[in-house]
Design an enzyme around this catalytic site. Structure first.
Site, PDB file in Angstrom:
ATOM      1  N   ARG A 101       0.810  -1.122   0.102  1.00 11.98           N
ATOM      2  CA  ARG A 101      -0.022  -0.057   0.230  1.00 11.98           C
ATOM      3  C   ARG A 101       0.950   1.174   0.057  1.00 11.98           C
ATOM      4  NH1 ARG A 101      -5.378   1.194   3.438  1.00 11.98           N
ATOM      5  NH2 ARG A 101      -6.027   0.129   1.710  1.00 11.98           N
ATOM      6  N   HIS A 128      -6.867   0.653  -6.469  1.00 13.77           N
ATOM      7  CA  HIS A 128      -7.286  -0.221  -5.722  1.00 13.77           C
ATOM      8  C   HIS A 128      -7.864  -1.333  -6.216  1.00 13.77           C
ATOM      9  CE1 HIS A 128      -7.508  -1.320  -1.486  1.00 13.77           C
ATOM     10  NE2 HIS A 128      -8.489  -0.428  -0.783  1.00 13.77           N
ATOM     11  N   GLN A 131      -9.802  -4.102  -3.650  1.00 12.58           N
ATOM     12  CA  GLN A 131     -11.115  -3.470  -3.366  1.00 12.58           C
ATOM     13  C   GLN A 131     -12.099  -3.599  -4.434  1.00 12.58           C
ATOM     14  OE1 GLN A 131     -12.289  -1.690  -0.406  1.00 12.58           O
ATOM     15  NE2 GLN A 131     -14.208  -2.452  -1.222  1.00 12.58           N
ATOM     16  N   ASP A 219     -17.212   6.868  -2.041  1.00 19.81           N
ATOM     17  CA  ASP A 219     -16.095   6.919  -1.203  1.00 19.81           C
ATOM     18  C   ASP A 219     -15.487   8.172  -0.581  1.00 19.81           C
ATOM     19  OD1 ASP A 219     -13.687   6.045  -0.268  1.00 19.81           O
ATOM     20  OD2 ASP A 219     -12.404   6.045  -2.042  1.00 19.81           O
ATOM     21  N   CYS A 257     -16.560   1.463   0.323  1.00 18.11           N
ATOM     22  CA  CYS A 257     -15.120   0.904   0.445  1.00 18.11           C
ATOM     23  C   CYS A 257     -15.043   0.869   1.962  1.00 18.11           C
ATOM     24  CB  CYS A 257     -14.116   1.136  -0.465  1.00 18.11           C
ATOM     25  SG  CYS A 257     -13.710   2.747  -0.176  1.00 18.11           S
ATOM     26  N   ARG A 285     -13.668  -8.729   1.352  1.00 16.34           N
ATOM     27  CA  ARG A 285     -12.249  -8.354   1.147  1.00 16.34           C
ATOM     28  C   ARG A 285     -11.544  -9.439   1.651  1.00 16.34           C
ATOM     29  NH1 ARG A 285     -10.093  -3.290   1.084  1.00 16.34           N
ATOM     30  NH2 ARG A 285      -8.153  -4.216   0.705  1.00 16.34           N
TER      31      ARG A 285
HETATM   32  N1   CP Z   1     -11.330  -0.074   2.019  1.00 11.41           N
HETATM   33  C1   CP Z   1     -10.157  -0.110   2.301  1.00 11.41           C
HETATM   34  O1   CP Z   1      -9.030  -0.479   1.649  1.00 11.41           O
HETATM   35  O2   CP Z   1      -9.945   0.077   3.935  1.00 11.41           O
HETATM   36  P1   CP Z   1      -8.550   0.362   4.664  1.00 11.41           P
HETATM   37  O3   CP Z   1      -8.219   1.603   4.271  1.00 11.41           O
HETATM   38  O4   CP Z   1      -9.016   0.157   6.072  1.00 11.41           O
HETATM   39  O5   CP Z   1      -7.748  -0.975   4.232  1.00 11.41           O
HETATM   40  N1  NVA Z   2      -9.976   6.647  -1.426  1.00  8.58           N
HETATM   41  C1  NVA Z   2      -9.392   6.156  -0.020  1.00  8.58           C
HETATM   42  C2  NVA Z   2      -9.601   4.910  -0.087  1.00  8.58           C
HETATM   43  C3  NVA Z   2      -9.282   4.271   1.305  1.00  8.58           C
HETATM   44  C4  NVA Z   2      -9.675   2.795   1.383  1.00  8.58           C
HETATM   45  C5  NVA Z   2      -8.260   6.813   0.069  1.00  8.58           C
HETATM   46  O1  NVA Z   2      -7.267   6.615  -0.800  1.00  8.58           O
HETATM   47  O2  NVA Z   2      -8.019   7.132   1.133  1.00  8.58           O
END
Ligand code: CP
Ligand code: NVA
Length: 299
Positions: A101, A128, A131, A219, A257, A285
């Site tokens: 990540r 992502h 997701q 989101d 999400c 997930r």
């Molecule tokens: N939806 C998602 O990726 O959540 P987190 O940021 O908690 O991993």
């Molecule tokens: N769009 C959000 C998703 C978090 C899971 C972010 O990048 O923070």
């Protein structure tokens, strides 16, 4: 096994492979697939925080008989100047796959370039795809497939939305996207959806997206790393909140999400209503990623 070496965005899978992963995930969820990954280790590299991604990958590896190692920004030498390329080559000598990540998608591409083991995108600023696997599994379950399902994306054209647009195109899900003009999806994403033969319909007015929708997805407006844009983004997204007024003429179910910012992109009453698929979506997930890991790693 999948053809691709890495899972950096959803279209690293072919459409057939995407369905294979989703079918595998559904079988695992139903308890009908006892494929295991004994002695396999997943390295989990995090530049940003996470609840769902971290816990679902770690739990998933445990349930598959393997192991996952959390590598936070302060835990390893990457956070103290060791280059990504060195980190990636060294990780390849220890673990069987790496989930990362990161902020910059280019950094993910660099890790993949230097890795001898599969790299899985656990979210970048641009994409992502894990997701999206869970999102598609959730829609497939809720509507018994993708045929004749009308989906809407309302809000920011962000990482979650971009991977969802491509994934929707891959499975032939009809999708309408309503974003403020300055916060739309990247042209390359829309071109990719068009190349897949199923581009989304783009509208300005969120009402036009949701009225005929079976499922409405939103989101956060301010993604991780965009905190300095908070003021201008809140102003730009006025009118894009998913609330009962927006949904007044719609029977749509609602996806998010998570994490959600109640009172910004969605209201608490919608999130907690009977429309909400978000808890199934979050659970998925785990199942979706187990399906992916098995397909990536089970020789
Ligand atoms: N939806 C998602 O990726 O959540 P987190 O940021 O908690 O991993
Ligand atoms: N769009 C959000 C998703 C978090 C899971 C972010 O990048 O923070």
């Amino acid at each position: 096994m999948l053809e691709t070496d890495h899972f950096l965005d959803i279209d690293d899978l072919s459409t057939d492979e995407l369905h294979t992963v989703l079918d595998r995930a559904a079988a695992i969820k139903a308890g009908a697939d006892d494929t295991r990954l004994p002695d396999q280790t997943l390295g989990m590299l995090f530049e940003k925080p996470s609840t769902r991604t971290r816990i679902s990958f770690e739990t998933g590896m445990t349930q598959l008989g393997g192991h996952a190692i959390f590598l936070g920004p302060d835990d390893i030498q990457l956070g103290h100047g060791e280059p990504l390329s060195d980190t990636s080559r060294v990780l390849s000598r220890y673990v069987d796959a790496v989930m990362a990540r990161l902020f910059d998608h280019e950094d993910l591409l660099e890790i993949a370039e230097y890795s001898d083991v599969p790299i899985v995108n656990g979210l970048t600023d641009d994409a992502h795809p894990c997701q999206t696997l869970a999102d598609l599994l959730t829609i497939e379950e809720a509507f018994d497939g993708f045929d004749d399902v009308q989906a809407a994306w309302v809000g920011d054209g962000n990482n979650v939305g971009q991977s969802f647009v491509i994934g929707a195109a891959m499975v032939g899900l009809d999708l309408t996207v309503a974003t403020p003009v300055s916060y739309g999806m990247d042209d390359a994403v829309l071109e990719q959806a068009a190349a897949l033969g199923h581009p989304p319909t783009i509208v300005d007015d969120p009402k036009d997206a949701v009225d005929d929708a079976d499922v409405v997805y939103t989101d956060v407006w301010i993604s991780m790393g965009q905190e300095d844009q908070r003021h201008e983004k809140l102003a730009a997204f006025d009118g894009y909140q998913v609330n009962e007024r927006l949904l007044a003429d719609s029977d749509a179910q609602v996806m998010h999400c998570l994490p959600a910012h109640r009172g910004e992109e969605i209201t608490g009453d919608v999130l907690e209503s009977d429309r909400s698929l978000v808890w199934d979506q979050a659970e998925n997930r785990l199942h979706a990623q187990k399906g992916l890991l098995v397909e990536l790693l089970d020789a």
